[in-house]
Design a protein around this motif. Structure first.
Motif, PDB file in Angstrom:
ATOM      1  N   GLN A  42      -2.488  -7.601  30.179  1.00  0.00           N
ATOM      2  CA  GLN A  42      -3.834  -7.673  30.742  1.00  0.00           C
ATOM      3  C   GLN A  42      -4.562  -6.348  30.569  1.00  0.00           C
ATOM      4  N   ARG A  43      -3.873  -5.246  30.837  1.00  0.00           N
ATOM      5  CA  ARG A  43      -4.504  -3.939  30.645  1.00  0.00           C
ATOM      6  C   ARG A  43      -4.866  -3.713  29.187  1.00  0.00           C
ATOM      7  N   ALA A  44      -4.021  -4.236  28.293  1.00  0.00           N
ATOM      8  CA  ALA A  44      -4.255  -4.030  26.856  1.00  0.00           C
ATOM      9  C   ALA A  44      -5.572  -4.639  26.395  1.00  0.00           C
ATOM     10  N   ARG A  45      -6.075  -5.612  27.129  1.00  0.00           N
ATOM     11  CA  ARG A  45      -7.327  -6.248  26.735  1.00  0.00           C
ATOM     12  C   ARG A  45      -8.530  -5.322  26.935  1.00  0.00           C
ATOM     13  N   LEU A  46      -8.287  -4.180  27.589  1.00  0.00           N
ATOM     14  CA  LEU A  46      -9.352  -3.170  27.721  1.00  0.00           C
ATOM     15  C   LEU A  46      -9.215  -2.064  26.677  1.00  0.00           C
TER      16      LEU A  46
ATOM     17  N   VAL B 243      -6.425   3.108  30.050  1.00  0.00           N
ATOM     18  CA  VAL B 243      -5.453   2.149  29.505  1.00  0.00           C
ATOM     19  C   VAL B 243      -4.327   2.898  28.806  1.00  0.00           C
ATOM     20  N   ALA B 244      -4.694   3.882  28.011  1.00  0.00           N
ATOM     21  CA  ALA B 244      -3.705   4.626  27.230  1.00  0.00           C
ATOM     22  C   ALA B 244      -2.715   5.371  28.116  1.00  0.00           C
ATOM     23  N   GLU B 245      -3.215   5.999  29.167  1.00  0.00           N
ATOM     24  CA  GLU B 245      -2.320   6.778  30.036  1.00  0.00           C
ATOM     25  C   GLU B 245      -1.490   5.889  30.943  1.00  0.00           C
ATOM     26  N   GLY B 246      -2.057   4.770  31.365  1.00  0.00           N
ATOM     27  CA  GLY B 246      -1.311   3.856  32.207  1.00  0.00           C
ATOM     28  C   GLY B 246      -1.378   4.228  33.669  1.00  0.00           C
ATOM     29  N   PRO B 247      -0.725   3.438  34.510  1.00  0.00           N
ATOM     30  CA  PRO B 247      -0.754   3.690  35.964  1.00  0.00           C
ATOM     31  C   PRO B 247      -0.305   5.102  36.289  1.00  0.00           C
ATOM     32  N   ASP B 248      -1.086   5.768  37.122  1.00  0.00           N
ATOM     33  CA  ASP B 248      -0.772   7.161  37.438  1.00  0.00           C
ATOM     34  C   ASP B 248      -0.195   7.336  38.826  1.00  0.00           C
ATOM     35  N   ARG B 249      -0.177   6.272  39.637  1.00  0.00           N
ATOM     36  CA  ARG B 249       0.364   6.385  40.989  1.00  0.00           C
ATOM     37  C   ARG B 249       1.217   5.149  41.274  1.00  0.00           C
TER      38      ARG B 249
ATOM     39  N   VAL C 115      -0.451  -2.040  20.327  1.00  0.00           N
ATOM     40  CA  VAL C 115      -1.609  -1.575  21.111  1.00  0.00           C
ATOM     41  C   VAL C 115      -1.609  -0.053  21.181  1.00  0.00           C
ATOM     42  N   CYS C 116      -0.426   0.546  21.389  1.00  0.00           N
ATOM     43  CA  CYS C 116      -0.344   2.006  21.415  1.00  0.00           C
ATOM     44  C   CYS C 116      -0.797   2.597  20.080  1.00  0.00           C
ATOM     45  N   GLY C 117      -0.432   1.942  18.986  1.00  0.00           N
ATOM     46  CA  GLY C 117      -0.852   2.417  17.669  1.00  0.00           C
ATOM     47  C   GLY C 117      -2.356   2.413  17.518  1.00  0.00           C
ATOM     48  N   ARG C 118      -3.002   1.378  18.033  1.00  0.00           N
ATOM     49  CA  ARG C 118      -4.462   1.316  17.977  1.00  0.00           C
ATOM     50  C   ARG C 118      -5.089   2.432  18.804  1.00  0.00           C
ATOM     51  N   LEU C 119      -4.536   2.655  19.991  1.00  0.00           N
ATOM     52  CA  LEU C 119      -5.081   3.697  20.856  1.00  0.00           C
ATOM     53  C   LEU C 119      -4.878   5.086  20.259  1.00  0.00           C
ATOM     54  N   LEU C 120      -3.786   5.267  19.531  1.00  0.00           N
ATOM     55  CA  LEU C 120      -3.536   6.568  18.922  1.00  0.00           C
ATOM     56  C   LEU C 120      -4.493   6.840  17.760  1.00  0.00           C
ATOM     57  N   GLU C 121      -5.114   5.813  17.252  1.00  0.00           N
ATOM     58  CA  GLU C 121      -6.102   5.976  16.179  1.00  0.00           C
ATOM     59  C   GLU C 121      -7.528   5.940  16.719  1.00  0.00           C
ATOM     60  N   ASP C 122      -7.683   5.958  18.036  1.00  0.00           N
ATOM     61  CA  ASP C 122      -9.014   5.892  18.635  1.00  0.00           C
ATOM     62  C   ASP C 122      -9.858   7.086  18.180  1.00  0.00           C
ATOM     63  N   PRO C 123     -11.144   6.873  17.941  1.00  0.00           N
ATOM     64  CA  PRO C 123     -11.990   7.992  17.486  1.00  0.00           C
ATOM     65  C   PRO C 123     -12.207   9.073  18.538  1.00  0.00           C
ATOM     66  N   GLU C 124     -11.958   8.749  19.825  1.00  0.00           N
ATOM     67  CA  GLU C 124     -12.160   9.728  20.896  1.00  0.00           C
ATOM     68  C   GLU C 124     -10.879  10.518  21.153  1.00  0.00           C
ATOM     69  N   PRO C 125     -10.923  11.845  21.045  1.00  0.00           N
ATOM     70  CA  PRO C 125      -9.725  12.653  21.309  1.00  0.00           C
ATOM     71  C   PRO C 125      -9.150  12.430  22.713  1.00  0.00           C
ATOM     72  N   SER C 126     -10.028  12.166  23.701  1.00  0.00           N
ATOM     73  CA  SER C 126      -9.539  11.988  25.064  1.00  0.00           C
ATOM     74  C   SER C 126      -8.609  10.787  25.180  1.00  0.00           C
ATOM     75  N   VAL C 127      -8.859   9.761  24.393  1.00  0.00           N
ATOM     76  CA  VAL C 127      -8.009   8.557  24.410  1.00  0.00           C
ATOM     77  C   VAL C 127      -6.665   8.874  23.782  1.00  0.00           C
ATOM     78  N   ARG C 128      -6.689   9.554  22.659  1.00  0.00           N
ATOM     79  CA  ARG C 128      -5.428   9.900  21.979  1.00  0.00           C
ATOM     80  C   ARG C 128      -4.586  10.830  22.859  1.00  0.00           C
ATOM     81  N   ASP C 129      -5.244  11.811  23.478  1.00  0.00           N
ATOM     82  CA  ASP C 129      -4.519  12.739  24.348  1.00  0.00           C
ATOM     83  C   ASP C 129      -3.903  12.009  25.539  1.00  0.00           C
ATOM     84  N   ALA C 130      -4.659  11.063  26.123  1.00  0.00           N
ATOM     85  CA  ALA C 130      -4.152  10.318  27.279  1.00  0.00           C
ATOM     86  C   ALA C 130      -2.917   9.508  26.897  1.00  0.00           C
ATOM     87  N   LEU C 131      -2.936   8.919  25.729  1.00  0.00           N
ATOM     88  CA  LEU C 131      -1.773   8.136  25.299  1.00  0.00           C
ATOM     89  C   LEU C 131      -0.539   9.021  25.173  1.00  0.00           C
TER      90      LEU C 131
END
Length: 489
Positions: free
Chosen positions: A101-105, A117-123, A138-154
């Protein structure tokens, strides 16, 4: 030398638990009836959808509505396209939501949502709970995200599958290759060699730190690197000359004292070092006999959790656990008690331990912790996070609590009476009027509470949330709460 000084019999806990439990017990968290309804497990789907559509004055629906387990598909679909950014971020962060379900975001237009989504539950409050990772695809897609903040979070996520981490060994991003080091022991010899020869100096250094426990040449090189020195000195395969040099210089001696490859005669010298931390580090070495360990003059803090590298590394190894659990050293027993893999024999042994921290660890980590241990932790720490963990344990007792505790002078025990399946509606109603607010809240959330008192509790500030979450609350009353809160029909 004197024997080890045992820790005072106080619990392992947060500083707040140790120093502020009393004040915490006296102040109960108050929330609204709407928040309670949002968390109510019996909330009908039409009312849940009505609540999710609520803008909350620009803040979105109540937090509790977004962190419900088993959300129906219409609710998930509404959250995925919710117009309020914070709502989608909160949903993406929920540990109650399935990874599919989270992956759909993962393709959400907002980088903040995708990063969440990339970082996942934090608490994750319950340390016994496990978060299933996102799929490798899904992780592979997030690692190729154009935003550095998304890649770093993953890459900083604590919830990545080992298979995905191992796939990053030859990724073009050095940060991704560094992440692969988290599964060093699962990599092939070729993959490890690739990382040790990586063109990026930080990746090479981190890989060398992973390899140095079995490589004296790498260790010697790392000891010349100020950034790597402390870890290399504690973990690396030491040359005797290097060990003697650091001992003579008197720096990083606590790390040196724990190094597995330290020669026995140097261990003996550090065992009588003037520094308490150094002697304590020596006392935890795995090769020591119990007699040798007891001959060292060390002191254990009553608040020390028992972080011992070789026990943590062997958390499922019965030989390691036996050595630690049967030791006279309190930190070794505390370390063993954090394992969910203790044999029945070792579990019984630690359940009889006189160290309070051992019992707290058993309550938080072992699935078969005896009821009497769980009760002792609750009685000692009532009102704290560790006590909450104990009551959430599947083996925490329920039967007989009403007869034993409904009239107890201590409110910590009266709260337990509500958990008894034999407690009748009259007792639950009586406890809903208890002088202790937490006892009243526990009774207000119980489905055996008679309906007139339940409806009455909805209007009381300290009971409104508990009453709203009561699964016996009729849907009409839930709708009435929404009407009063201004949630559009």
């Amino acid at each position: 030398m004197t024997r080890a000084v045992e820790a005072a019999q106080v619990p392992e806990a947060t500083a707040r638990e140790v120093t502020g439990a009393g004040s915490w017990d006296m102040v109960a968290f108050y929330s609204s009836a709407l928040d309670g309804v949002a968390a109510n497990p019996a909330l009908p789907t039409p009312l849940l959808l009505r609540l999710i559509a609520f803008d909350g004055g620009g803040e979105g629906p109540p937090f509790q509505a977004l962190h419900r387990p088993g959300l129906p598909e219409p609710a998930v679909a509404a959250l995925l396209t919710h117009p309020i950014l914070y709502t989608r971020v909160t949903f993406a962060r929920s540990g109650q939501v399935e990874p599919e379900q989270r992956a759909r975001l993962a393709d959400d237009p907002s980088p903040e949502v995708r990063a969440t989504v990339a970082e996942g539950p934090d608490r994750i409050h319950d340390q016994r709970a496990k978060v299933r990772p996102l799929s490798d695809a899904v992780c592979g897609r997030l690692l190729e995200d154009p935003e550095p903040s998304v890649r770093d979070a993953l890459l900083r996520s604590r919830h990545l599958a080992p298979s995905f981490l191992a796939s990053l060994v030859r990724h073009p991003d050095p940060a991704a290759r560094c992440a692969a080091l988290r599964v060093w022991d699962e990599l092939t010899a070729d993959e490890r060699g690739t990382l040790l020869a990586d063109p990026d100096p930080e990746v090479r250094r981190s890989a060398a730190l992973c390899a140095c426990p079995r490589d004296a040449r790498l260790t010697a090189a790392l000891l010349r690197d100020p950034a790597a020195l402390p870890v290399a000195l504690r973990r690396g395969l030491l040359d005797r000359a290097d060990a003697e040099r650091f001992l003579a210089e008197g720096i990083h001696l606590a790390g040196l004292a724990g190094n597995p490859s330290l020669p026995a005669d140097l261990v003996d010298r550090l065992a009588v070092d003037p520094d308490d931390d150094v002697r304590l580090a020596v006392s935890l070495r795995p090769e020591l006999t119990e007699a040798r360990r007891a001959a060292i003059d060390f002191t254990v803090s009553p608040f020390d959790r028992g972080d011992v590298d070789w026990v943590t590394a062997g958390i499922a190894d019965q030989g390691v656990l036996h050595r630690a659990a049967t030791s006279a050293h309190p930190l070794l027993r505390r370390a063993a008690a954090r394992s969910p893999h203790l044999s029945p024999e070792l579990l019984r042994l630690l359940a009889e331990d006189t160290d309070a921290v051992v019992h707290t660890h058993l309550a938080m980590h072992h699935p078969d912790t005896p009821q009497e241990v769980l009760m002792s932790v609750y009685a000692r720490l009532g009102g704290t996070f560790s006590a909450w963990m104990a009551t959430g344990h599947p083996r925490f007792p329920r039967e007989g609590l009403a007869a034993r505790y409904a009239d107890h002078s201590n409110a910590i025990y009266r709260q337990l009476a509500v958990r008894d399946p034999a407690a009748g509606p009259d007792l639950i109603e009586r406890l809903s009027h208890d002088p202790d607010v937490r006892t009243r809240q526990a009774a207000a959330s119980d489905p055996r509470l008679p309906l007139p008192r339940l409806v009455e509790a909805l209007a009381l500030p300290e009971l409104a949330s508990s009453a709203g979450a009561n699964p016996a609350l009729p849907p009409g009353e839930m709708a009435g709460v929404m009407d009063e809160a201004g949630v559009p029909a």
